[in-house]
Scaffold this motif. Structure first.
Motif, PDB file in Angstrom:
ATOM      1  N   LEU A 166      20.018   4.358  -2.820  1.00  0.00           N
ATOM      2  CA  LEU A 166      19.816   2.946  -2.510  1.00  0.00           C
ATOM      3  C   LEU A 166      19.292   2.796  -1.090  1.00  0.00           C
ATOM      4  CD1 LEU A 166      23.096   1.420  -3.992  1.00  0.00           C
ATOM      5  CD2 LEU A 166      20.836   1.474  -5.036  1.00  0.00           C
ATOM      6  N   ASP A 167      18.528   1.717  -0.853  1.00  0.00           N
ATOM      7  CA  ASP A 167      18.027   1.493   0.499  1.00  0.00           C
ATOM      8  C   ASP A 167      19.127   0.872   1.374  1.00  0.00           C
ATOM      9  OD1 ASP A 167      18.091  -0.975  -0.671  1.00  0.00           O
ATOM     10  OD2 ASP A 167      16.098  -1.597  -0.032  1.00  0.00           O
ATOM     11  N   ARG A 197      20.556  -2.670   0.445  1.00  0.00           N
ATOM     12  CA  ARG A 197      21.478  -2.680  -0.705  1.00  0.00           C
ATOM     13  C   ARG A 197      22.850  -2.142  -0.315  1.00  0.00           C
ATOM     14  NH1 ARG A 197      19.661  -4.310  -6.083  1.00  0.00           N
ATOM     15  NH2 ARG A 197      17.442  -4.517  -5.807  1.00  0.00           N
ATOM     16  N   LEU A 198      22.856  -1.058   0.451  1.00  0.00           N
ATOM     17  CA  LEU A 198      24.132  -0.514   0.905  1.00  0.00           C
ATOM     18  C   LEU A 198      24.852  -1.506   1.805  1.00  0.00           C
ATOM     19  CD1 LEU A 198      23.181   3.195   1.653  1.00  0.00           C
ATOM     20  CD2 LEU A 198      24.577   2.336  -0.223  1.00  0.00           C
ATOM     21  N   SER A 199      24.105  -2.204   2.640  1.00  0.00           N
ATOM     22  CA  SER A 199      24.699  -3.213   3.503  1.00  0.00           C
ATOM     23  C   SER A 199      25.292  -4.355   2.681  1.00  0.00           C
ATOM     24  CB  SER A 199      23.642  -3.750   4.472  1.00  0.00           C
ATOM     25  OG  SER A 199      24.196  -4.719   5.312  1.00  0.00           O
ATOM     26  N   ASP A 200      24.623  -4.726   1.592  1.00  0.00           N
ATOM     27  CA  ASP A 200      25.166  -5.753   0.691  1.00  0.00           C
ATOM     28  C   ASP A 200      26.489  -5.312   0.076  1.00  0.00           C
ATOM     29  OD1 ASP A 200      23.032  -7.408   1.176  1.00  0.00           O
ATOM     30  OD2 ASP A 200      21.963  -6.905  -0.678  1.00  0.00           O
ATOM     31  N   LEU A 201      26.621  -4.019  -0.160  1.00  0.00           N
ATOM     32  CA  LEU A 201      27.866  -3.473  -0.704  1.00  0.00           C
ATOM     33  C   LEU A 201      28.942  -3.312   0.366  1.00  0.00           C
ATOM     34  CD1 LEU A 201      26.438  -0.702  -3.061  1.00  0.00           C
ATOM     35  CD2 LEU A 201      27.472  -2.878  -3.725  1.00  0.00           C
TER      36      LEU A 201
END
Length: 85
Positions: A46-47, A50-54
């Motif tokens: 994942l970019d 996306r990881l930050s959103d998680l």
């Protein structure tokens, strides 16, 4: 005279008497470890957004991959730590 608590078990009692049961447990642990590695590796694809959103970072995923499976929920701890920041 040695007293034994009702919850105590010797090491001999903890190991299975049947070698097939021991093999089945070993296979189950190996499969669980592989599933964990595959899932964490998929997170690495994942970019950053996306990881930050998680609520995790690539460093958190790498730390979870390096940690032993019995270390506990490494990513959950990272998410809660990042949520407080």
């Amino acid at each position: 005279m040695a007293l034994s608590l009702s919850g105590e078990r010797s090491l001999a009692a903890a190991s299975p008497a049947n070698p097939f049961v021991a093999l089945a447990r070993w296979i189950a642990k190996a499969q669980a470890a592989r599933t964990r590695r595959v899932a964490l590796s998929a997170l690495l694809e994942l970019d950053h957004a996306r990881l930050s959103d998680l609520g995790i970072s690539r460093h958190d995923v790498m730390a979870a991959l390096a940690a032993p499976a019995h270390a506990g929920p490494t990513l959950n701890a990272a998410r809660s730590r990042n949520a407080r920041s």
